[in-house]
Design a protein around this motif. Structure first.
Motif, short mmCIF file in Angstrom:
data_model
loop_
_atom_site.label_atom_id
_atom_site.label_comp_id
_atom_site.label_asym_id
_atom_site.label_seq_id
_atom_site.Cartn_x
_atom_site.Cartn_y
_atom_site.Cartn_z
N MET A 176 0.84 -1.19 0.00
CA MET A 176 0.00 0.00 0.00
C MET A 176 0.88 1.24 0.00
O MET A 176 1.91 1.28 0.67
N GLN A 177 0.48 2.26 -0.74
CA GLN A 177 1.26 3.48 -0.86
C GLN A 177 0.78 4.51 0.15
O GLN A 177 -0.36 4.99 0.08
N ILE A 178 1.63 4.83 1.11
CA ILE A 178 1.28 5.82 2.13
C ILE A 178 1.94 7.15 1.77
O ILE A 178 3.16 7.22 1.56
N PRO A 179 1.16 8.22 1.67
CA PRO A 179 1.76 9.51 1.31
C PRO A 179 2.66 10.03 2.43
O PRO A 179 2.39 9.80 3.62
N PRO A 180 3.73 10.72 2.08
CA PRO A 180 4.61 11.30 3.11
C PRO A 180 3.98 12.54 3.72
O PRO A 180 3.09 13.17 3.13
N LEU A 181 4.45 12.89 4.91
CA LEU A 181 4.10 14.18 5.46
C LEU A 181 4.89 15.27 4.73
O LEU A 181 5.88 14.99 4.06
N ASP A 182 4.44 16.49 4.86
CA ASP A 182 5.04 17.62 4.15
C ASP A 182 6.20 18.18 4.97
O ASP A 182 5.99 18.97 5.91
N ASP A 183 7.42 17.79 4.63
CA ASP A 183 8.59 18.26 5.38
C ASP A 183 8.81 19.75 5.24
O ASP A 183 9.32 20.41 6.15
N HIS A 184 8.43 20.31 4.08
CA HIS A 184 8.59 21.76 3.90
C HIS A 184 7.71 22.51 4.89
O HIS A 184 8.15 23.48 5.52
N ALA A 185 6.45 22.05 5.06
CA ALA A 185 5.54 22.70 6.02
C ALA A 185 6.07 22.53 7.44
O ALA A 185 5.98 23.45 8.26
N ARG A 186 6.63 21.35 7.75
CA ARG A 186 7.19 21.14 9.08
C ARG A 186 8.34 22.12 9.36
O ARG A 186 8.40 22.74 10.42
#
Length: 339
Positions: A1-11
């Motif tokens: 299953m493909q899990i989207p990454p969190l947004d490191d730029h926003a972090r």
């Protein structure tokens, strides 16, 4: 299953903005990291408000509880508690009202027809009860996948209805034994390390739980996540796994509760690596299996109140902390603006 990454730029942007607020750098501790996590989940700074919080309590009976050796309470209490949830009088009902969260109960395997309760609580019934894991598989072939799919449907229902934050709860006499079995199996741990007192059994009761779990681990062949759920889990555990995976797939943050949801989370990470990035731990349970699960998932609990109720009750109490983390980023002034 493909899990989207969190947004490191926003972090990264969130952390930079937090350093510029009217306070010493890092002075708000975990609140700052939680605010940055929410920004990464929402791909914006500040993150969106957490106005719509949904608790889904997965209910089911466990064959391992039939002998009465693993719990301080009788098995029929599971069905009785479903009725208490629906009356709005359980611990999680009361605590959820305080934070404006909604509670839904899903019957996956309660060993009672529940003919007197509303239809919505029965719509995901996979079976009645389960096998006693020390002598038999918990589920029949195909039932783990069926329950997993029921959990994904439950997540879709809440998300499609506008949920900003999800909390999986649990209800079922014998739950801590099942949770310990899954954690021990997936992480390769001995029974004595993961078994706690559950509902409050004494030392003799804990020893009986260890013996049951030793037999279960020796009997079961659990070489993949669905095999583990079939041999050692339950329909409500499998549904919780599906719920967690779907939430991550759809980029909706989850607050984990105690040992049972955390055990399901360990299995869910095996099904969908990376899904754990979308979860935070609401509180630290008194059950040792949860401590092993949290370490494996790389999660640090928000609260440590000595809770062992389950139901989603500990996670609900972490919601105000997450809201405060967002409020700090959204509302505090900036050092650069001081005269």
């Amino acid at each position: 299953m493909q899990i989207p990454p969190l947004d490191d730029h926003a972090r990264d942007e969130a952390l930079q903005q937090l350093d510029g607020l009217v306070k010493p750098v890092g002075a708000l501790g975990r609140l700052e990291h939680l605010a940055a996590w929410l920004c990464a989940a929402h791909s914006q700074v500040p993150p969106r408000p957490l106005d719509d919080v949904r608790v889904v309590v997965f209910a089911g009976d466990h064959g391992v509880s039939a002998s009465g050796s693993v719990s301080a309470y009788p098995r029929h209490l599971t069905a009785a508690m479903v009725r208490v949830f629906l009356a709005g009088e359980s611990g999680v009902n009361v605590l959820a009202r305080e934070v404006g969260a909604h509670v839904r109960v899903l019957d996956l395997a309660v060993d009672d027809p529940l003919d007197d309760v509303p239809e919505p609580v029965r719509r995901h019934k996979v079976r009645r009860g389960s096998g006693s894991i020390d002598v038999a598989d918990a589920l029949e072939p195909g039932q783990a996948r069926q329950a997993f799919d029921a959990g994904t449907t439950a997540a879709d229902t809440e998300i499609d209805d506008g949920a900003d934050l999800l909390i999986p709860g649990d209800m079922g006499i014998g739950n801590t034994t099942i949770a310990a079995a899954l954690v021990a199996s997936v992480l390769g741990l001995p029974a004595d390390d993961v078994v706690g007192t559950g509902t409050g059994v004494d030392d003799d009761g804990r020893a009986r739980k260890v013996a049951v779990l030793d037999q279960a681990l020796a009997r079961a062949a659990a070489d993949d996540p669905f095999a583990a759920l079939t041999s050692l889990g339950s329909a409500c555990a499998a549904a919780t796994v599906g719920f967690l995976v779907r939430a991550a797939e759809r980029k909706v943050p989850v607050v984990l509760d105690g040992v049972f949801p955390c055990a399901a989370a360990v299995v869910a990470r095996e099904v969908a690596p990376g899904a754990e990035r979308w979860w935070v731990a609401g509180h630290r349970s008194t059950e040792p299996a949860q401590a092993f699960a949290l370490k494996a998932l790389g999660l640090e609990p928000i609260l440590d109140l000595g809770l062992r109720l389950g139901e989603g009750s500990g996670a609900v109490q972490a919601v105000p902390v997450l809201r405060n983390a967002r409020a700090v980023l959204a509302g505090m002034g900036r050092l650069a603006d001081l005269g």
